[in-house]
Design a protein around this motif. Sequence first.
Motif, PDB file in Angstrom:
ATOM      1  N   PHE A  37     114.247 -15.095 -40.590  1.00  0.00           N
ATOM      2  CA  PHE A  37     115.263 -14.782 -39.594  1.00  0.00           C
ATOM      3  C   PHE A  37     115.769 -13.359 -39.798  1.00  0.00           C
ATOM      4  O   PHE A  37     115.894 -12.900 -40.934  1.00  0.00           O
ATOM      5  CB  PHE A  37     116.461 -15.733 -39.709  1.00  0.00           C
ATOM      6  N   VAL A  38     116.084 -12.686 -38.702  1.00  0.00           N
ATOM      7  CA  VAL A  38     116.820 -11.421 -38.748  1.00  0.00           C
ATOM      8  C   VAL A  38     118.194 -11.709 -38.164  1.00  0.00           C
ATOM      9  O   VAL A  38     118.339 -12.544 -37.259  1.00  0.00           O
ATOM     10  CB  VAL A  38     116.112 -10.283 -37.980  1.00  0.00           C
ATOM     11  N   ALA A  39     119.196 -11.042 -38.707  1.00  0.00           N
ATOM     12  CA  ALA A  39     120.570 -11.333 -38.306  1.00  0.00           C
ATOM     13  C   ALA A  39     121.325 -10.045 -38.032  1.00  0.00           C
ATOM     14  O   ALA A  39     121.025  -8.991 -38.609  1.00  0.00           O
ATOM     15  CB  ALA A  39     121.275 -12.127 -39.407  1.00  0.00           C
ATOM     16  N   GLY A  40     122.305 -10.154 -37.152  1.00  0.00           N
ATOM     17  CA  GLY A  40     123.193  -9.043 -36.857  1.00  0.00           C
ATOM     18  C   GLY A  40     124.610  -9.557 -36.667  1.00  0.00           C
ATOM     19  O   GLY A  40     124.813 -10.686 -36.213  1.00  0.00           O
ATOM     20  N   SER A  41     125.582  -8.741 -37.035  1.00  0.00           N
ATOM     21  CA  SER A  41     126.985  -9.143 -36.874  1.00  0.00           C
ATOM     22  C   SER A  41     127.801  -7.956 -36.377  1.00  0.00           C
ATOM     23  O   SER A  41     127.389  -6.797 -36.498  1.00  0.00           O
ATOM     24  CB  SER A  41     127.556  -9.662 -38.191  1.00  0.00           C
ATOM     25  N   SER A  54     134.700 -11.593 -37.036  1.00  0.00           N
ATOM     26  CA  SER A  54     133.298 -11.202 -37.094  1.00  0.00           C
ATOM     27  C   SER A  54     132.461 -12.241 -36.370  1.00  0.00           C
ATOM     28  O   SER A  54     132.653 -13.444 -36.568  1.00  0.00           O
ATOM     29  CB  SER A  54     132.823 -11.099 -38.548  1.00  0.00           C
ATOM     30  N   LEU A  55     131.540 -11.773 -35.546  1.00  0.00           N
ATOM     31  CA  LEU A  55     130.628 -12.646 -34.822  1.00  0.00           C
ATOM     32  C   LEU A  55     129.206 -12.282 -35.213  1.00  0.00           C
ATOM     33  O   LEU A  55     128.867 -11.106 -35.324  1.00  0.00           O
ATOM     34  CB  LEU A  55     130.810 -12.486 -33.307  1.00  0.00           C
ATOM     35  N   GLY A  56     128.367 -13.291 -35.408  1.00  0.00           N
ATOM     36  CA  GLY A  56     126.996 -13.025 -35.819  1.00  0.00           C
ATOM     37  C   GLY A  56     125.982 -13.883 -35.088  1.00  0.00           C
ATOM     38  O   GLY A  56     126.287 -15.001 -34.662  1.00  0.00           O
ATOM     39  N   LEU A  57     124.792 -13.331 -34.940  1.00  0.00           N
ATOM     40  CA  LEU A  57     123.658 -14.038 -34.350  1.00  0.00           C
ATOM     41  C   LEU A  57     122.459 -13.852 -35.260  1.00  0.00           C
ATOM     42  O   LEU A  57     122.319 -12.827 -35.930  1.00  0.00           O
ATOM     43  CB  LEU A  57     123.315 -13.468 -32.968  1.00  0.00           C
ATOM     44  N   GLN A  58     121.589 -14.853 -35.268  1.00  0.00           N
ATOM     45  CA  GLN A  58     120.317 -14.706 -35.966  1.00  0.00           C
ATOM     46  C   GLN A  58     119.224 -15.324 -35.112  1.00  0.00           C
ATOM     47  O   GLN A  58     119.467 -16.251 -34.348  1.00  0.00           O
ATOM     48  CB  GLN A  58     120.346 -15.328 -37.355  1.00  0.00           C
ATOM     49  N   ALA A  59     118.031 -14.778 -35.250  1.00  0.00           N
ATOM     50  CA  ALA A  59     116.870 -15.298 -34.529  1.00  0.00           C
ATOM     51  C   ALA A  59     115.655 -15.127 -35.427  1.00  0.00           C
ATOM     52  O   ALA A  59     115.602 -14.203 -36.243  1.00  0.00           O
ATOM     53  CB  ALA A  59     116.667 -14.549 -33.220  1.00  0.00           C
ATOM     54  N   LEU A  88     103.641 -22.649 -35.344  1.00  0.00           N
ATOM     55  CA  LEU A  88     104.702 -21.658 -35.378  1.00  0.00           C
ATOM     56  C   LEU A  88     105.720 -21.959 -34.286  1.00  0.00           C
ATOM     57  O   LEU A  88     105.351 -22.311 -33.165  1.00  0.00           O
ATOM     58  CB  LEU A  88     104.093 -20.263 -35.155  1.00  0.00           C
ATOM     59  N   GLY A  89     107.026 -21.833 -34.598  1.00  0.00           N
ATOM     60  CA  GLY A  89     108.097 -22.056 -33.631  1.00  0.00           C
ATOM     61  C   GLY A  89     109.181 -21.003 -33.782  1.00  0.00           C
ATOM     62  O   GLY A  89     109.139 -20.175 -34.692  1.00  0.00           O
ATOM     63  N   VAL A  90     110.168 -21.022 -32.895  1.00  0.00           N
ATOM     64  CA  VAL A  90     111.287 -20.075 -32.931  1.00  0.00           C
ATOM     65  C   VAL A  90     112.602 -20.836 -33.076  1.00  0.00           C
ATOM     66  O   VAL A  90     112.673 -22.029 -32.794  1.00  0.00           O
ATOM     67  CB  VAL A  90     111.326 -19.185 -31.666  1.00  0.00           C
ATOM     68  N   ASN A  91     113.633 -20.133 -33.511  1.00  0.00           N
ATOM     69  CA  ASN A  91     114.959 -20.725 -33.596  1.00  0.00           C
ATOM     70  C   ASN A  91     115.994 -19.603 -33.598  1.00  0.00           C
ATOM     71  O   ASN A  91     115.647 -18.430 -33.790  1.00  0.00           O
ATOM     72  CB  ASN A  91     115.112 -21.599 -34.836  1.00  0.00           C
ATOM     73  N   PHE A  92     117.257 -19.970 -33.409  1.00  0.00           N
ATOM     74  CA  PHE A  92     118.339 -18.998 -33.449  1.00  0.00           C
ATOM     75  C   PHE A  92     119.618 -19.681 -33.904  1.00  0.00           C
ATOM     76  O   PHE A  92     119.735 -20.904 -33.860  1.00  0.00           O
ATOM     77  CB  PHE A  92     118.531 -18.312 -32.085  1.00  0.00           C
ATOM     78  N   GLY A  93     120.569 -18.872 -34.378  1.00  0.00           N
ATOM     79  CA  GLY A  93     121.820 -19.403 -34.889  1.00  0.00           C
ATOM     80  C   GLY A  93     122.993 -18.505 -34.538  1.00  0.00           C
ATOM     81  O   GLY A  93     122.819 -17.383 -34.059  1.00  0.00           O
ATOM     82  N   PHE A  94     124.206 -19.007 -34.806  1.00  0.00           N
ATOM     83  CA  PHE A  94     125.439 -18.310 -34.468  1.00  0.00           C
ATOM     84  C   PHE A  94     126.476 -18.563 -35.555  1.00  0.00           C
ATOM     85  O   PHE A  94     126.507 -19.629 -36.162  1.00  0.00           O
ATOM     86  CB  PHE A  94     125.984 -18.839 -33.123  1.00  0.00           C
ATOM     87  N   GLY A  95     127.348 -17.600 -35.751  1.00  0.00           N
ATOM     88  CA  GLY A  95     128.456 -17.782 -36.672  1.00  0.00           C
ATOM     89  C   GLY A  95     129.660 -16.955 -36.254  1.00  0.00           C
ATOM     90  O   GLY A  95     129.522 -15.911 -35.603  1.00  0.00           O
ATOM     91  N   ALA A  96     130.848 -17.425 -36.614  1.00  0.00           N
ATOM     92  CA  ALA A  96     132.091 -16.701 -36.368  1.00  0.00           C
ATOM     93  C   ALA A  96     132.950 -16.811 -37.625  1.00  0.00           C
ATOM     94  O   ALA A  96     132.976 -17.856 -38.281  1.00  0.00           O
ATOM     95  CB  ALA A  96     132.834 -17.288 -35.166  1.00  0.00           C
ATOM     96  N   TYR A  97     133.632 -15.728 -37.958  1.00  0.00           N
ATOM     97  CA  TYR A  97     134.424 -15.672 -39.185  1.00  0.00           C
ATOM     98  C   TYR A  97     135.698 -14.871 -38.903  1.00  0.00           C
ATOM     99  O   TYR A  97     135.622 -13.700 -38.522  1.00  0.00           O
ATOM    100  CB  TYR A  97     133.580 -15.003 -40.276  1.00  0.00           C
ATOM    101  N   GLY A 106     135.973 -20.148 -40.692  1.00  0.00           N
ATOM    102  CA  GLY A 106     134.691 -19.816 -40.087  1.00  0.00           C
ATOM    103  C   GLY A 106     133.975 -21.023 -39.526  1.00  0.00           C
ATOM    104  O   GLY A 106     134.299 -22.173 -39.844  1.00  0.00           O
ATOM    105  N   LEU A 107     133.008 -20.739 -38.673  1.00  0.00           N
ATOM    106  CA  LEU A 107     132.153 -21.748 -38.056  1.00  0.00           C
ATOM    107  C   LEU A 107     130.737 -21.202 -38.061  1.00  0.00           C
ATOM    108  O   LEU A 107     130.513 -20.034 -37.746  1.00  0.00           O
ATOM    109  CB  LEU A 107     132.599 -22.016 -36.612  1.00  0.00           C
ATOM    110  N   SER A 108     129.774 -22.065 -38.409  1.00  0.00           N
ATOM    111  CA  SER A 108     128.386 -21.626 -38.447  1.00  0.00           C
ATOM    112  C   SER A 108     127.465 -22.740 -37.951  1.00  0.00           C
ATOM    113  O   SER A 108     127.620 -23.900 -38.342  1.00  0.00           O
ATOM    114  CB  SER A 108     128.011 -21.247 -39.886  1.00  0.00           C
ATOM    115  N   ILE A 109     126.543 -22.367 -37.095  1.00  0.00           N
ATOM    116  CA  ILE A 109     125.446 -23.235 -36.678  1.00  0.00           C
ATOM    117  C   ILE A 109     124.177 -22.425 -36.927  1.00  0.00           C
ATOM    118  O   ILE A 109     123.783 -21.597 -36.107  1.00  0.00           O
ATOM    119  CB  ILE A 109     125.569 -23.656 -35.203  1.00  0.00           C
ATOM    120  N   PRO A 110     123.536 -22.603 -38.093  1.00  0.00           N
ATOM    121  CA  PRO A 110     122.410 -21.742 -38.458  1.00  0.00           C
ATOM    122  C   PRO A 110     121.150 -21.950 -37.620  1.00  0.00           C
ATOM    123  O   PRO A 110     120.371 -21.016 -37.466  1.00  0.00           O
ATOM    124  CB  PRO A 110     122.137 -22.075 -39.920  1.00  0.00           C
ATOM    125  N   LYS A 111     120.950 -23.148 -37.098  1.00  0.00           N
ATOM    126  CA  LYS A 111     119.747 -23.414 -36.291  1.00  0.00           C
ATOM    127  C   LYS A 111     120.141 -24.290 -35.103  1.00  0.00           C
ATOM    128  O   LYS A 111     120.540 -25.430 -35.280  1.00  0.00           O
ATOM    129  CB  LYS A 111     118.672 -24.105 -37.121  1.00  0.00           C
TER     130      LYS A 111
END
Length: 169
Positions: A37-41, A54-59, A88-97, A106-111
């Motif tokens: 996964f690559v992530a950005g916040s 802080s808000l973050g996304l990963q894919a 092979l498959g894809v996924n994404f996640g979200f987080g807030a802190y 904070g809240l996180s849903i990694p997948k």
Amino acid sequence: PMTDGFNIHGPIDDTPIGVGMVFQNDHIGFSNTFDFFVAGSYKLPIAKKGHILSLGLQAGLQSFIYDGTEAILDNTLDPNFAAKYSKLGVNFGFGAYYYAEKYFIGLSIPKFLNNNFDPNNEGYKSTFDMKNTHMYIYGGYLYKIIETQMKTTLLFKQVYGSPDRKSVV
């Protein structure tokens, strides 16, 4: 079973942006799952001084490999042990802190996607199903006791599809 993981993350100098990468490898029996996964916040200052949201996304990509041919068997007629799959498959996640000087939450849903191998479809079957989504809610508070500081934290993990439907603390 064996799990290997490597995470790296950090801020981009003089910006409210953070970036990171996650590598995880799970090996259980004849199956192996690899996640990349690559992530950005992004940090948003709030009107109150010292409060930050802080808000973050990963894919990323998830690889699934099953190799039943590694089994040592007396009866070689079972077709599950003659199979070898790689998908092979894809996924994404979200987080807030949200944090301030003395507390954080904070809240996180990694997948978000539930990726299951579907041998009839010859690949991953990706579905969004809240019943099987892992959700983490966490928080903490900094107490000052005389000249000592103590930071307490609490973590709840919710998996709606778990048999006992209880949160883990």
